[in-house]
Scaffold this active site. Sequence first.
Site, short mmCIF file in Angstrom:
data_model
loop_
_atom_site.label_atom_id
_atom_site.label_comp_id
_atom_site.label_asym_id
_atom_site.label_seq_id
_atom_site.Cartn_x
_atom_site.Cartn_y
_atom_site.Cartn_z
N LYS A 19 0.83 -1.20 0.00
CA LYS A 19 0.00 0.00 0.00
C LYS A 19 0.87 1.25 0.00
O LYS A 19 1.98 1.26 0.55
CB LYS A 19 -0.90 0.02 1.24
N SER A 75 -10.04 -1.86 6.93
CA SER A 75 -9.34 -1.56 5.68
C SER A 75 -8.78 -2.76 4.94
O SER A 75 -8.34 -2.63 3.79
CB SER A 75 -8.21 -0.56 5.93
N SER A 125 -9.11 0.85 3.16
CA SER A 125 -8.08 1.61 2.47
C SER A 125 -7.13 0.73 1.65
O SER A 125 -6.31 1.25 0.89
CB SER A 125 -7.25 2.41 3.49
#
Length: 449
Positions: free
Chosen positions: A74, A173, A149
């Site tokens: 990420k 997330s 996320s």
Amino acid sequence: MFPTSALKLRDDLARGEISSRELTEHYLNRIEQHQDLGAFVHVADDAMAAAAAADEAQVRSETGRLHGLPTAFKDLNDVTGMPTTYGSAAIDHPVATRDHSLVERLRAEGVVILGKTQVPEFGLSSHSENLVNPPSRNPFDLKRSSGGSSGGQAAAVAAGLIPLGPGSDGGGSVRIPAAACGLIGLKPSLGRVPSDVLDGYVDPLGAPKLAVSGPLAHDALDAALLLDAMRGKDHYLPLLQGSYPQRLTDLNIGFSAHSPFESVYDISLSVEARTAFERGLEILGGQRHRVQPAQLEYATDYPQTFATVWTNGLKDVPVNDESLLGELARDFRRRAAGRTLEQNLQAGSRLKQIAADFVRQWSAYDVIATPAMASIPPLIGHYTQSTADHDYMLQCQYTPYTSMVNVASVAAITIPVTTTEDGLPMSIQLISPRSDEGLLLALAAQMQV
């Protein structure tokens, strides 16, 4: 054509049936072909060199649990030689000179890093849209969100751009994008992954630390493989490869569609979400578990208390130009800056009490089952057309069952169980109040047979 299973790929690499160079080239081509997905925000320029080095190490038998296997991280994690944007136009984007602790851990296990994937600004939201790069889209419907996320990670795994991916989960997330993209998404208990607690188990307010690292994968075995690598020890994969999933019966599973956000928002399930929930419960019952309604009562002050703790860190972010922040981050950052230390400490203390009550109630059962999400994945742009409060409300209405697990510091998993008429995957969430990740992975293995 390479297999979907990361475990099979890992074993083929170990046997020399494929090379890391072949595999890396395949995935880099996939990334190039699917730029419209918006999953990647940066592609490594040294991936093929890293794959060649992995092949040479393989010859010397210098291998880790994921040796030669491509993956990505990420854009919230520093990766040496790559910029980190945190999904924000309001901060500098320096090229990292050292790895985040999780990156360092998995690099030691032999992964080949293909790049960085899309996130919402500062990882705040249940979508992966920001003002820096194009949004991450759902591989099953490009008009829809891949969640957040870890949305770029989930889209990349689901679309076959990487075989598996490490995510992070501070309010859902990992589980939100896993549910949106038809993957296994495991949120481990706090401390299960050592790199998550290098600076302790509580945040500066004394509240439970919310964010942990967890795997996104196509199946339970791949999730167990990645979790073992993230921890640096073999446990969950051998557990699943043994007879444990087959022997696991007669669990007391309590189910509920009750959410702690109901005190302030209208929380309702779409037809697709209810169908998936019922189908998941039916599968669990078919595995000879005792499935029954759970009587749960949640604190009415949870929504405000959680929001206070969740957004407190925004006030300390070194922003260059506040006007370049997205509406949600800008508004909640100002609110965080306006609160007193006493108010923050009270919220942290109260959240600890609420967490203890969650665990007390859930512990009457071996597992708590909830819907994963309350609807199908929203359209791109769904959240960001109005005020920060409206954005936050819409997020809570889509994800009413995830943040409570982070607050309680326990483990949870989302498992795909149905597909809608339009081809969208739908999932169920299972929570282990005793933080038994092996139990959750075994149930996932049962349900995916």
